[in-house]
Scaffold this motif. Structure first.
Motif, mmCIF file in Angstrom:
data_model
loop_
_atom_site.group_PDB
_atom_site.id
_atom_site.type_symbol
_atom_site.label_atom_id
_atom_site.label_comp_id
_atom_site.label_asym_id
_atom_site.label_seq_id
_atom_site.Cartn_x
_atom_site.Cartn_y
_atom_site.Cartn_z
ATOM 1 N N SER A 102 8.699 28.611 80.280
ATOM 2 C CA SER A 102 8.952 28.845 78.868
ATOM 3 C C SER A 102 7.653 28.886 78.080
ATOM 4 C CB SER A 102 9.852 27.752 78.307
ATOM 5 O OG SER A 102 10.001 27.918 76.907
ATOM 6 N N THR A 103 7.580 29.865 77.191
ATOM 7 C CA THR A 103 6.445 29.945 76.270
ATOM 8 C C THR A 103 6.897 29.620 74.861
ATOM 9 O OG1 THR A 103 6.808 32.304 75.893
ATOM 10 C CG2 THR A 103 5.313 31.699 77.687
ATOM 11 N N ASP A 111 14.834 33.205 76.633
ATOM 12 C CA ASP A 111 13.507 32.593 76.601
ATOM 13 C C ASP A 111 12.568 33.486 77.406
ATOM 14 O OD1 ASP A 111 12.324 29.173 77.047
ATOM 15 O OD2 ASP A 111 11.234 31.050 76.778
ATOM 16 N N GLY A 113 9.364 34.298 79.100
ATOM 17 C CA GLY A 113 8.219 33.583 79.622
ATOM 18 C C GLY A 113 7.072 34.460 80.075
ATOM 19 N N SER A 114 7.318 35.749 80.230
ATOM 20 C CA SER A 114 6.277 36.647 80.710
ATOM 21 C C SER A 114 6.120 37.814 79.759
ATOM 22 C CB SER A 114 6.623 37.165 82.114
ATOM 23 O OG SER A 114 6.697 36.102 83.027
#
Length: 125
Positions: A102-103, A111, A113-114
């Motif tokens: 998760s960012t 969510d 993340g990349s």
């Protein structure tokens, strides 16, 4: 995991552009892919999401009826067809995948993340 966005450029108001997001290191069939944009001086905002596995798509109100998100599993690529462009669509566009740690970048419950590098879209009036 790698995402490569391309297809940005200069368009006139009312014109069209098609953005591509080539994914590698994972299958787009397994994760939601989103397009986001950030205009100068503004916060990043969600534009569209696609879940290839079930074909579900989501759009921001500002682009509904003008933008279409699609995917090609064989090419592991997600597209954003942008028609009826407006000057307010000018922004750096990013594609992101619901994969990886998760960012804190969430939209509509996903969510992302990349993230890939952005591609600049400029719409002239």
């Amino acid at each position: 995991v790698h995402l490569q966005a391309s297809g940005g450029g200069l368009a006139q108001a009312g014109g069209s552009l098609r953005l591509s997001c080539v994914a590698s290191g994972f299958s787009i069939d397994d994760y939601a892919i989103g397009w986001f944009r950030q205009a100068p001086g503004k916060e990043r905002e969600g534009v569209s999401i696609i879940r290839t596995i079930d074909g579900n798509t989501y759009y921001a109100d500002s682009v509904k009826g003008r933008f279409t998100i699609s995917s090609d599993s064989a090419k592991n690529t997600v597209y954003l067809q942008m028609n009826g462009l407006k000057p307010e669509d000018t922004a750096v566009y990013y594609c992101a995948a619901e994969v990886g740690p998760s960012t804190g970048s969430t939209w509509l419950g996903y969510d992302f993340g990349s993230w890939g590098h952005g591609t600049l879209v400029t719409v002239s009036s």
